[in-house]
Motif scaffolding. Structure first.
Motif, PDB file in Angstrom:
ATOM      1  N   THR A 138     -22.358 -44.383 -27.411  1.00 31.98           N
ATOM      2  CA  THR A 138     -21.893 -43.073 -26.949  1.00 31.98           C
ATOM      3  C   THR A 138     -21.802 -42.999 -25.435  1.00 31.98           C
ATOM      4  O   THR A 138     -20.771 -42.650 -24.875  1.00 31.98           O
ATOM      5  CB  THR A 138     -22.825 -41.959 -27.471  1.00 31.98           C
ATOM      6  OG1 THR A 138     -22.830 -41.970 -28.896  1.00 31.98           O
ATOM      7  CG2 THR A 138     -22.354 -40.587 -26.991  1.00 31.98           C
ATOM      8  N   VAL A 139     -22.879 -43.329 -24.760  1.00 32.84           N
ATOM      9  CA  VAL A 139     -22.935 -43.275 -23.296  1.00 32.84           C
ATOM     10  C   VAL A 139     -23.543 -44.563 -22.777  1.00 32.84           C
ATOM     11  O   VAL A 139     -24.536 -45.050 -23.317  1.00 32.84           O
ATOM     12  CB  VAL A 139     -23.787 -42.085 -22.797  1.00 32.84           C
ATOM     13  CG1 VAL A 139     -23.809 -42.063 -21.272  1.00 32.84           C
ATOM     14  CG2 VAL A 139     -23.249 -40.775 -23.330  1.00 32.84           C
ATOM     15  N   MET A 140     -22.962 -45.117 -21.716  1.00 34.57           N
ATOM     16  CA  MET A 140     -23.487 -46.287 -21.041  1.00 34.57           C
ATOM     17  C   MET A 140     -23.599 -45.968 -19.555  1.00 34.57           C
ATOM     18  O   MET A 140     -22.605 -45.565 -18.937  1.00 34.57           O
ATOM     19  CB  MET A 140     -22.578 -47.495 -21.252  1.00 34.57           C
ATOM     20  CG  MET A 140     -22.569 -48.022 -22.685  1.00 34.57           C
ATOM     21  SD  MET A 140     -20.906 -48.175 -23.387  1.00 34.57           S
ATOM     22  CE  MET A 140     -20.578 -46.479 -23.874  1.00 34.57           C
ATOM     23  N   GLN A 141     -24.803 -46.130 -18.991  1.00 38.52           N
ATOM     24  CA  GLN A 141     -25.040 -45.774 -17.599  1.00 38.52           C
ATOM     25  C   GLN A 141     -25.661 -46.950 -16.850  1.00 38.52           C
ATOM     26  O   GLN A 141     -26.617 -47.573 -17.335  1.00 38.52           O
ATOM     27  CB  GLN A 141     -25.972 -44.557 -17.510  1.00 38.52           C
ATOM     28  CG  GLN A 141     -25.347 -43.287 -18.086  1.00 38.52           C
ATOM     29  CD  GLN A 141     -26.301 -42.111 -18.043  1.00 38.52           C
ATOM     30  OE1 GLN A 141     -27.356 -42.142 -18.662  1.00 38.52           O
ATOM     31  NE2 GLN A 141     -25.934 -41.082 -17.301  1.00 38.52           N
ATOM     32  N   LEU A 149     -28.075 -47.983 -22.627  1.00 37.36           N
ATOM     33  CA  LEU A 149     -27.230 -47.670 -23.772  1.00 37.36           C
ATOM     34  C   LEU A 149     -27.806 -46.482 -24.536  1.00 37.36           C
ATOM     35  O   LEU A 149     -28.994 -46.424 -24.824  1.00 37.36           O
ATOM     36  CB  LEU A 149     -27.158 -48.863 -24.730  1.00 37.36           C
ATOM     37  CG  LEU A 149     -26.691 -50.199 -24.164  1.00 37.36           C
ATOM     38  CD1 LEU A 149     -26.729 -51.257 -25.251  1.00 37.36           C
ATOM     39  CD2 LEU A 149     -25.306 -50.080 -23.568  1.00 37.36           C
ATOM     40  N   CYS A 150     -26.938 -45.550 -24.890  1.00 41.12           N
ATOM     41  CA  CYS A 150     -27.326 -44.432 -25.743  1.00 41.12           C
ATOM     42  C   CYS A 150     -26.299 -44.318 -26.866  1.00 41.12           C
ATOM     43  O   CYS A 150     -25.089 -44.319 -26.619  1.00 41.12           O
ATOM     44  CB  CYS A 150     -27.362 -43.123 -24.965  1.00 41.12           C
ATOM     45  SG  CYS A 150     -28.641 -43.058 -23.708  1.00 41.12           S
ATOM     46  N   GLY A 151     -26.792 -44.240 -28.086  1.00 40.52           N
ATOM     47  CA  GLY A 151     -25.899 -44.126 -29.233  1.00 40.52           C
ATOM     48  C   GLY A 151     -26.671 -43.847 -30.498  1.00 40.52           C
ATOM     49  O   GLY A 151     -27.870 -43.560 -30.469  1.00 40.52           O
ATOM     50  N   GLU A 157     -31.758 -47.829 -24.491  1.00 42.72           N
ATOM     51  CA  GLU A 157     -32.057 -49.267 -24.475  1.00 42.72           C
ATOM     52  C   GLU A 157     -31.366 -49.904 -23.283  1.00 42.72           C
ATOM     53  O   GLU A 157     -30.207 -49.613 -22.988  1.00 42.72           O
ATOM     54  CB  GLU A 157     -31.587 -49.923 -25.766  1.00 42.72           C
ATOM     55  CG  GLU A 157     -31.966 -51.375 -25.852  1.00 42.72           C
ATOM     56  CD  GLU A 157     -31.819 -51.922 -27.257  1.00 42.72           C
ATOM     57  OE1 GLU A 157     -32.292 -53.035 -27.498  1.00 42.72           O
ATOM     58  OE2 GLU A 157     -31.231 -51.237 -28.099  1.00 42.72           O
ATOM     59  N   LEU A 158     -32.086 -50.785 -22.595  1.00 46.88           N
ATOM     60  CA  LEU A 158     -31.544 -51.441 -21.409  1.00 46.88           C
ATOM     61  C   LEU A 158     -30.947 -52.798 -21.770  1.00 46.88           C
ATOM     62  O   LEU A 158     -31.606 -53.631 -22.394  1.00 46.88           O
ATOM     63  CB  LEU A 158     -32.625 -51.615 -20.345  1.00 46.88           C
ATOM     64  CG  LEU A 158     -33.129 -50.328 -19.702  1.00 46.88           C
ATOM     65  CD1 LEU A 158     -34.228 -50.647 -18.697  1.00 46.88           C
ATOM     66  CD2 LEU A 158     -32.003 -49.564 -19.024  1.00 46.88           C
ATOM     67  N   ILE A 183     -19.869 -44.846 -18.541  1.00 50.07           N
ATOM     68  CA  ILE A 183     -18.806 -45.012 -19.534  1.00 50.07           C
ATOM     69  C   ILE A 183     -19.139 -44.092 -20.711  1.00 50.07           C
ATOM     70  O   ILE A 183     -20.302 -43.997 -21.119  1.00 50.07           O
ATOM     71  CB  ILE A 183     -18.714 -46.458 -20.049  1.00 50.07           C
ATOM     72  CG1 ILE A 183     -18.379 -47.422 -18.916  1.00 50.07           C
ATOM     73  CG2 ILE A 183     -17.674 -46.584 -21.162  1.00 50.07           C
ATOM     74  CD1 ILE A 183     -18.444 -48.887 -19.326  1.00 50.07           C
ATOM     75  N   ILE A 184     -18.131 -43.425 -21.264  1.00 52.27           N
ATOM     76  CA  ILE A 184     -18.347 -42.505 -22.387  1.00 52.27           C
ATOM     77  C   ILE A 184     -17.386 -42.849 -23.523  1.00 52.27           C
ATOM     78  O   ILE A 184     -16.237 -43.229 -23.285  1.00 52.27           O
ATOM     79  CB  ILE A 184     -18.131 -41.040 -21.944  1.00 52.27           C
ATOM     80  CG1 ILE A 184     -19.346 -40.535 -21.169  1.00 52.27           C
ATOM     81  CG2 ILE A 184     -17.875 -40.124 -23.132  1.00 52.27           C
ATOM     82  CD1 ILE A 184     -19.259 -39.072 -20.769  1.00 52.27           C
TER      83      ILE A 184
END
Length: 226
Positions: A138-141, A149-151, A157-158, A183-184
């Motif tokens: 979903t989202v990457m920062q 990482l978020c999803g 998670e790194l 990134i989204i």
């Protein structure tokens, strides 16, 4: 079909590796190169899924080739030297094979490469190597040398990769790079809410925590959605 390139300055080594790769199912050797310059042209012309790369080349090193390289191709080092392994994984190589390459060992490498062509990323994280479904992100920062990482299946998670290299491996749409740090996945957005200072709060449809974007990123997001 996994499309690969072989980069090695020794013709016998190229022939041997080509025979092994062509004997494997669903693998196409798209080309060979002996120098860094030839390799750059091949990568640009063929856009391979993976590069089997020697380290010590006649006109430089495999690391020279990767320096500044924007290709999303996975890298597998194939070398007679053991002392480059740590550096190889610092540049996010998928595997490190020693010459002469064992066919069974090569099969393991190909098994690690193939998920990338089937909607997955095989990435090293702080918890080890795992497969991540691309569409679940979903989202990457960006966070230094890592990406957060978020999803659906990964919360904060790194991953040891730069955001720029990760972006090159993600399809657009639905993934949109809004800045050098975010990134989204556009398909996971459920609501946009205007905030003071031309900021935007983005809410997602899968329970991932909302994020707030600055003015420039907000403008890029609205253009992408339009």
């Amino acid at each position: 079909m996994l499309r690969v390139l072989i980069i090695d300055d020794e013709a016998p080594a190229r022939r041997y590796l080509r025979r092994l790769l062509e004997a494997a199912p669903a693998v196409q050797v798209a080309g060979e190169a002996a120098t860094v310059e030839q390799a750059r042209r091949l990568i640009r012309d063929h856009n391979p899924d993976a590069i089997f790369l020697d380290i010590e080349l006649a006109s430089g090193t495999g690391f020279d080739l990767l320096d500044g390289q924007e290709s999303a191709a996975s890298v597998v080092f194939v070398t007679a030297h053991t002392d480059y392994a740590a550096r190889a994984f610092d540049v996010e190589a998928v595997d490190y094979l020693l010459k002469p390459v064992c066919p069974d060992r090569l099969s393991q490498t190909l098994a690690r490469l193939r998920p990338r062509t089937a909607g997955h990323l095989s990435m090293r994280t702080r918890a080890g190597t795992r497969l991540i479904k691309v569409q679940e992100l979903t989202v990457m920062q960006a966070q230094g040398d890592y990406v957060r990482l978020c999803g659906v299946a990964c919360a904060n998670e790194l991953m040891h990769i730069t955001l720029k290299r990760l972006a090159a491996q993600l399809p657009f749409p639905p993934f949109c790079a809004l800045s050098r740090s975010v990134i989204i996945n556009l398909e996971h957005i459920s609501q946009l809410e205007q905030r003071p200072g031309a900021q935007t709060e983005v809410t997602f449809n899968n329970g991932v925590d909302p994020i707030v974007l600055g003015r420039v990123a907000s403008l890029r997001l609205r253009r992408a959605l339009a």
